[in-house]
Design a protein around this motif. Structure first.
Motif, short mmCIF file in Angstrom:
data_model
loop_
_atom_site.label_atom_id
_atom_site.label_comp_id
_atom_site.label_asym_id
_atom_site.label_seq_id
_atom_site.Cartn_x
_atom_site.Cartn_y
_atom_site.Cartn_z
N UNK A 1 24.61 -0.75 70.99
CA UNK A 1 25.26 -1.69 70.07
C UNK A 1 24.24 -2.67 69.50
N UNK A 2 23.38 -3.20 70.36
CA UNK A 2 22.35 -4.13 69.91
C UNK A 2 21.44 -3.47 68.87
N UNK A 3 21.02 -2.24 69.14
CA UNK A 3 20.12 -1.56 68.21
C UNK A 3 20.82 -1.16 66.93
N UNK A 4 22.11 -0.83 66.99
CA UNK A 4 22.85 -0.49 65.77
C UNK A 4 22.94 -1.71 64.85
N UNK A 5 23.14 -2.89 65.43
CA UNK A 5 23.17 -4.11 64.62
C UNK A 5 21.79 -4.41 64.04
N UNK A 6 20.76 -4.29 64.87
CA UNK A 6 19.40 -4.56 64.39
C UNK A 6 19.02 -3.58 63.28
N UNK A 7 19.37 -2.31 63.47
CA UNK A 7 19.06 -1.29 62.47
C UNK A 7 19.76 -1.61 61.15
N UNK A 8 21.01 -2.06 61.24
CA UNK A 8 21.72 -2.44 60.02
C UNK A 8 21.03 -3.57 59.29
N UNK A 9 20.44 -4.49 60.06
CA UNK A 9 19.77 -5.63 59.46
C UNK A 9 18.45 -5.31 58.80
N UNK A 10 17.76 -4.27 59.27
CA UNK A 10 16.44 -3.94 58.73
C UNK A 10 16.47 -2.71 57.81
N UNK A 11 17.67 -2.17 57.59
CA UNK A 11 17.79 -1.07 56.64
C UNK A 11 17.48 0.30 57.19
N UNK A 12 17.54 0.47 58.51
CA UNK A 12 17.38 1.78 59.13
C UNK A 12 18.76 2.40 59.27
N UNK A 13 19.06 3.51 58.60
CA UNK A 13 20.44 4.02 58.58
C UNK A 13 20.92 4.61 59.90
N UNK A 14 20.00 5.14 60.70
CA UNK A 14 20.39 5.79 61.96
C UNK A 14 19.16 5.95 62.84
N UNK A 15 19.40 6.21 64.12
CA UNK A 15 18.29 6.40 65.06
C UNK A 15 18.78 7.27 66.22
N UNK A 16 17.83 7.84 66.94
CA UNK A 16 18.15 8.64 68.11
C UNK A 16 17.90 7.83 69.37
N UNK A 17 18.79 8.00 70.35
CA UNK A 17 18.63 7.35 71.65
C UNK A 17 19.08 8.30 72.75
N UNK A 18 18.49 8.17 73.91
CA UNK A 18 18.89 8.99 75.04
C UNK A 18 20.19 8.48 75.67
N UNK A 19 20.54 7.23 75.44
CA UNK A 19 21.73 6.64 76.06
C UNK A 19 23.00 7.34 75.56
N UNK A 20 23.76 7.88 76.47
CA UNK A 20 25.02 8.52 76.13
C UNK A 20 24.92 9.99 75.82
N UNK A 21 23.72 10.55 75.75
CA UNK A 21 23.57 11.98 75.48
C UNK A 21 24.20 12.78 76.62
N UNK A 22 24.99 13.77 76.25
CA UNK A 22 25.64 14.61 77.25
C UNK A 22 26.88 14.02 77.87
N UNK A 23 27.35 12.88 77.35
CA UNK A 23 28.58 12.24 77.84
C UNK A 23 29.60 12.19 76.71
#
Length: 272
Positions: A103-125
Motif C-alpha cells: 500500500x505504501x509503495x502504491x501510493x508513492x508510485x502514484x505520486x512519482x508517476x510510476x504506473x505499476x511495479x513488481x513485488x514479492x509480497x503476496x505472490x502465490x497467495x
C-alpha cells in the motif's frame, strides 16, 4: 505561492461526492482530523478512501464511516474498528485489503508517476491469485472478489522467485497532518506521525495539509523537509485547541509493585 487557506471548510469546499481520498495517519497517530471533520460537515458521500486503516469507532475516518459517507476503502487493517468490520461483513462497504508495504509503495508510485511495479509480497497467495472478498452480500455470502494479478519470475540476488504486479494509486485529494508547514506547502512531520502522511500527500492530485505551526518560506532547513511543497496545494493552520486534540489509542499500565510506579502510553503525536 501562498497556499494558506483561512479555514478547513474553505480548503475542502470543492470536494464533490464520490471523490477518492488518500488520508495520512496510522491508528490515531498523524490523522488529519480537522480536515476529516470539515468533509463531514460538507455532507458529501460515496467517498473512496485510501488509508492504512479507517480510524477507530467514533474518531478519525471512523466519523465519516459511522455516517455512511464511505463507499469503498483500500487499506491494510480492519481491526480496532467494530463499525468498519460490521459494514464490511454486512455488505455496506467495499474493502480492498492490501499488504501494508505494498500500500505504501502504491501510493508513492502514484505520486512519482510510476504506473505499476513488481513485488514479492503476496505472490502465490489470494493477493495475487484473486478471490479475496471485496464486498459481501447482506446474507453473508461473497458478492465481489478480487481479480487475479499478473505474476512473473525475476532473478534477484541470484535467486529466482515469483513477483506480483501491483498498480499505483493516485486519488482526487490527499489529506495530511503535519507538525510544521510553510506558505509554500513544504511540510515537516513529527516522529511517528510521519507514517503514511508523506505518501498520501504524494498520491493526491490536490493535497491539503493541516499543520500545527506555520512558518515563513526559508525557515525550514531543506534537509528537514519531509514532503516538498510541490506535492502540497493547500495549507490550513490549526488552532491550539485543534492541535492539542491527541487521543491515546491504547493505554498500557504495568502492575504497581511500589509507590510511584509509572504508566506507559502513546498519544497521537507519537510521544510516549
Amino acid at each position: 505561492m501562498d497556499k494558506t487557506y483561512a479555514s478547513a471548510a474553505d480548503a475542502v469546499a470543492d470536494i464533490p461526492a464520490g471523490s477518492s481520498l488518500a488520508v495520512g495517519g496510522f491508528g490515531l497517530s498523524g490523522v488529519p482530523i480537522t480536515l476529516i471533520r470539515a468533509i463531514q460537515a460538507l455532507g458529501v458521500d460515496g467517498l473512496e478512501v485510501v488509508s492504512n486503516n479507517c480510524g477507530v469507532d467514533g474518531w478519525g475516518l471512523g466519523e465519516l464511516l459511522s455516517e455512511g459517507r464511505i463507499r469503498r476503502v483500500i487499506a491494510s487493517y480492519i481491526g480496532e474498528n467494530k463499525e468498519f468490520a460490521r459494514q464490511y461483513l454486512s455488505g455496506e462497504i467495499e474493502v480492498e485489503l492490501t499488504p501494508q508495504g505494498t500500500l505504501a509503495e502504491r501510493l508513492r508510485a502514484g505520486g512519482v508517476g510510476v504506473p505499476a511495479f513488481y513485488t514479492a509480497t503476496g505472490a502465490g497467495t489470494m493477493v495475487s491469485e484473486g478471490g479475496m472478498p471485496i464486498r459481501y452480500n447482506s446474507d453473508g455470502t461473497v458478492g465481489l472478489v478480487s481479480e487475479p494479478k499478473e505474476q512473473r519470475p525475476f532473478d534477484v540476488f541470484g535467486a529466482a522467485k515469483e513477483y506480483v504486479l501491483e498498480t499505483a494509486i493516485s486519488t482526487d485529494f490527499g489529506l495530511v497532518r503535519a507538525a510544521v508547514g510553510d506558505r509554500h506547502g513544504n511540510l515537516q512531520f513529527e516522529k511517528s506521525t510521519r507514517n503514511f502522511n508523506p505518501l498520501a500527500g504524494m498520491a493526491g492530485r490536490i493535497t491539503i495539509a493541516e499543520v500545527d505551526r506555520l512558518v515563513e518560506p526559508g525557515e525550514l532547513d531543506p534537509d528537514e523537509i519531509h514532503l516538498p511543497g510541490i506535492y502540497v496545494d493547500r495549507v490550513i493552520v490549526l488552532s491550539a485547541e485543534q492541535a492539542g486534540e491527541l487521543p491515546i489509542e491504547k493505554t498500557t499500565v504495568r502492575p504497581r509493585e511500589a509507590a510511584g510506579a509509572s504508566t506507559s502510553s502513546t498519544d497521537s503525536r507519537g510521544h510516549a
